[in-house]
Design a protein around this motif. Structure first.
Motif, PDB file in Angstrom:
ATOM      1  N   ALA A 116      21.347  65.024  57.020  1.00  0.00           N
ATOM      2  CA  ALA A 116      21.240  65.166  58.359  1.00  0.00           C
ATOM      3  C   ALA A 116      21.509  63.996  59.230  1.00  0.00           C
ATOM      4  O   ALA A 116      22.183  63.922  60.285  1.00  0.00           O
ATOM      5  CB  ALA A 116      19.692  65.752  59.174  1.00  0.00           C
ATOM      6  N   LEU A 117      21.073  62.871  58.658  1.00  0.00           N
ATOM      7  CA  LEU A 117      21.186  61.718  59.451  1.00  0.00           C
ATOM      8  C   LEU A 117      22.561  60.880  58.868  1.00  0.00           C
ATOM      9  O   LEU A 117      22.834  60.070  59.983  1.00  0.00           O
ATOM     10  CB  LEU A 117      19.906  60.648  58.821  1.00  0.00           C
ATOM     11  N   ILE A 118      23.265  60.958  57.930  1.00  0.00           N
ATOM     12  CA  ILE A 118      24.220  60.070  57.624  1.00  0.00           C
ATOM     13  C   ILE A 118      25.598  60.408  58.729  1.00  0.00           C
ATOM     14  O   ILE A 118      26.052  59.579  58.954  1.00  0.00           O
ATOM     15  CB  ILE A 118      24.645  60.360  56.097  1.00  0.00           C
ATOM     16  N   PRO A 119      25.611  61.606  59.082  1.00  0.00           N
ATOM     17  CA  PRO A 119      26.661  61.871  60.042  1.00  0.00           C
ATOM     18  C   PRO A 119      26.564  61.240  61.574  1.00  0.00           C
ATOM     19  O   PRO A 119      27.360  60.914  62.209  1.00  0.00           O
ATOM     20  CB  PRO A 119      26.628  63.401  60.482  1.00  0.00           C
ATOM     21  N   HIS A 120      25.269  60.705  61.418  1.00  0.00           N
ATOM     22  CA  HIS A 120      25.107  59.974  62.692  1.00  0.00           C
ATOM     23  C   HIS A 120      24.625  58.488  62.541  1.00  0.00           C
ATOM     24  O   HIS A 120      24.085  57.766  63.255  1.00  0.00           O
ATOM     25  CB  HIS A 120      23.610  60.467  63.510  1.00  0.00           C
ATOM     26  N   ALA A 121      25.139  57.898  61.549  1.00  0.00           N
ATOM     27  CA  ALA A 121      24.994  56.452  60.898  1.00  0.00           C
ATOM     28  C   ALA A 121      25.341  55.745  61.979  1.00  0.00           C
ATOM     29  O   ALA A 121      24.663  54.317  61.910  1.00  0.00           O
ATOM     30  CB  ALA A 121      25.642  56.197  59.417  1.00  0.00           C
ATOM     31  N   ILE A 138      23.949  56.349  47.463  1.00  0.00           N
ATOM     32  CA  ILE A 138      23.946  57.164  48.560  1.00  0.00           C
ATOM     33  C   ILE A 138      24.524  56.512  49.670  1.00  0.00           C
ATOM     34  O   ILE A 138      25.606  56.693  50.245  1.00  0.00           O
ATOM     35  CB  ILE A 138      22.936  58.153  49.104  1.00  0.00           C
ATOM     36  N   LEU A 139      23.744  55.309  50.089  1.00  0.00           N
ATOM     37  CA  LEU A 139      24.418  54.396  50.960  1.00  0.00           C
ATOM     38  C   LEU A 139      25.626  53.659  50.712  1.00  0.00           C
ATOM     39  O   LEU A 139      26.435  53.452  51.600  1.00  0.00           O
ATOM     40  CB  LEU A 139      23.098  53.421  51.327  1.00  0.00           C
ATOM     41  N   HIS A 140      25.762  53.356  49.257  1.00  0.00           N
ATOM     42  CA  HIS A 140      27.032  52.545  48.862  1.00  0.00           C
ATOM     43  C   HIS A 140      28.238  53.512  49.238  1.00  0.00           C
ATOM     44  O   HIS A 140      29.342  53.059  49.474  1.00  0.00           O
ATOM     45  CB  HIS A 140      26.821  52.263  47.602  1.00  0.00           C
ATOM     46  N   GLN A 141      27.976  54.833  48.863  1.00  0.00           N
ATOM     47  CA  GLN A 141      29.151  55.734  48.954  1.00  0.00           C
ATOM     48  C   GLN A 141      29.366  56.188  50.711  1.00  0.00           C
ATOM     49  O   GLN A 141      30.522  56.182  50.892  1.00  0.00           O
ATOM     50  CB  GLN A 141      28.679  56.871  48.383  1.00  0.00           C
ATOM     51  N   GLN A 142      28.372  55.789  51.305  1.00  0.00           N
ATOM     52  CA  GLN A 142      28.716  56.037  52.899  1.00  0.00           C
ATOM     53  C   GLN A 142      29.197  54.531  53.512  1.00  0.00           C
ATOM     54  O   GLN A 142      29.499  54.689  54.540  1.00  0.00           O
ATOM     55  CB  GLN A 142      27.558  56.375  53.394  1.00  0.00           C
ATOM     56  N   ASN A 143      29.294  53.430  52.675  1.00  0.00           N
ATOM     57  CA  ASN A 143      29.661  52.323  53.378  1.00  0.00           C
ATOM     58  C   ASN A 143      31.154  52.373  53.717  1.00  0.00           C
ATOM     59  O   ASN A 143      31.592  51.272  54.599  1.00  0.00           O
ATOM     60  CB  ASN A 143      29.300  51.213  52.566  1.00  0.00           C
ATOM     61  N   ASP A 144      31.875  53.325  53.403  1.00  0.00           N
ATOM     62  CA  ASP A 144      33.132  53.493  53.841  1.00  0.00           C
ATOM     63  C   ASP A 144      33.235  53.626  55.202  1.00  0.00           C
ATOM     64  O   ASP A 144      34.188  53.345  55.889  1.00  0.00           O
ATOM     65  CB  ASP A 144      33.841  54.592  53.127  1.00  0.00           C
ATOM     66  N   GLN A 145      32.227  54.171  55.798  1.00  0.00           N
ATOM     67  CA  GLN A 145      32.281  54.392  57.511  1.00  0.00           C
ATOM     68  C   GLN A 145      31.642  53.293  58.078  1.00  0.00           C
ATOM     69  O   GLN A 145      31.327  53.210  59.013  1.00  0.00           O
ATOM     70  CB  GLN A 145      31.312  55.476  57.563  1.00  0.00           C
ATOM     71  N   ASN A 146      31.532  52.002  57.425  1.00  0.00           N
ATOM     72  CA  ASN A 146      31.060  50.727  57.942  1.00  0.00           C
ATOM     73  C   ASN A 146      29.634  51.069  58.311  1.00  0.00           C
ATOM     74  O   ASN A 146      29.119  50.640  59.315  1.00  0.00           O
ATOM     75  CB  ASN A 146      31.784  50.312  58.992  1.00  0.00           C
ATOM     76  N   LEU A 147      28.879  51.723  57.405  1.00  0.00           N
ATOM     77  CA  LEU A 147      27.576  52.237  57.956  1.00  0.00           C
ATOM     78  C   LEU A 147      26.653  50.906  57.932  1.00  0.00           C
ATOM     79  O   LEU A 147      25.868  50.706  58.983  1.00  0.00           O
ATOM     80  CB  LEU A 147      26.848  53.041  56.608  1.00  0.00           C
ATOM     81  N   ILE A 148      26.495  49.892  57.185  1.00  0.00           N
ATOM     82  CA  ILE A 148      25.732  48.942  57.044  1.00  0.00           C
ATOM     83  C   ILE A 148      26.185  47.933  58.223  1.00  0.00           C
ATOM     84  O   ILE A 148      25.135  47.001  58.819  1.00  0.00           O
ATOM     85  CB  ILE A 148      25.791  47.914  55.748  1.00  0.00           C
ATOM     86  N   GLY A 149      27.196  47.841  58.606  1.00  0.00           N
ATOM     87  CA  GLY A 149      27.617  46.970  59.695  1.00  0.00           C
ATOM     88  C   GLY A 149      27.089  47.015  61.144  1.00  0.00           C
ATOM     89  O   GLY A 149      27.184  46.355  62.012  1.00  0.00           O
ATOM     90  N   LEU A 150      26.752  48.460  61.439  1.00  0.00           N
ATOM     91  CA  LEU A 150      26.290  48.922  62.592  1.00  0.00           C
ATOM     92  C   LEU A 150      24.700  48.644  62.948  1.00  0.00           C
ATOM     93  O   LEU A 150      24.014  48.831  63.832  1.00  0.00           O
ATOM     94  CB  LEU A 150      26.723  50.214  62.814  1.00  0.00           C
TER      95      LEU A 150
END
Length: 154
Positions: A116-121, A138-150
């Motif tokens: 529920a939260l990743i689409p709002h990363a 899970i977080l590393h897979q989502q890092n393509d969306q520049n998750l950590i940078g925000l």
């Protein structure tokens, strides 16, 4: 004399029934109540102050119809999401597009809350996240969306 006593009893009964509507809090402007509610939520969601507390926006909504309307109209009251938050989708929707403050202990729990939260990363501002080692992917897979940078505070 008995008529006077009866009238007085009627007046006291009327006051008891309508006590909530004559409360001094009814005179507070909504902006002041929002400021008070925001401070309340900051205090009760701080684990050092109150380690376990039911979700504060819901508590405030149960007080009266005026408070319910204010809470529902105030997105900043819905931006703090914890492991105990029920209906995460509801919190995310009510917080509109404001930055989110996450405190999640998923080391023992199901990580489905992340679905529920990743689409709002892109809205994650502060994140306090405990994961099992095998969930880090899970977080590393989502890092393509520049998750950590925000994230401002991890």
């Amino acid at each position: 004399m008995s008529d006077l006593v009866e009238q007085m009893g009627g007046v006291l009964h009327f006051i008891d029934i309508h006590r909530a509507s004559i409360s001094p809090l009814k005179a507070f402007p909504p902006e002041l109540l929002v400021a008070i509610f925001t401070e309340y939520i900051n205090i009760v969601t701080d684990p050092w102050i109150m380690p376990t507390h039911p979700e504060p926006p819901l508590n405030l909504m149960w007080i009266c119809s005026q408070w319910r309307a204010i809470v529902l109209d105030t997105p900043q009251l819905w931006t703090k999401i914890s492991s105990s938050t029920p209906m995460v989708d509801l919190w995310v929707n009510r917080s509109k597009e404001l930055p989110l403050d996450l405190k999640l202990d998923l080391s023992l729990d199901d990580v489905s809350v992340l679905d529920a939260l990743i689409p709002h990363a892109h809205r994650w501002e502060r994140v306090d996240l405990a994961l099992k080692p095998d969930h880090h992917s899970i977080l590393h897979q989502q890092n393509d969306q520049n998750l950590i940078g925000l994230i401002q505070d991890l």
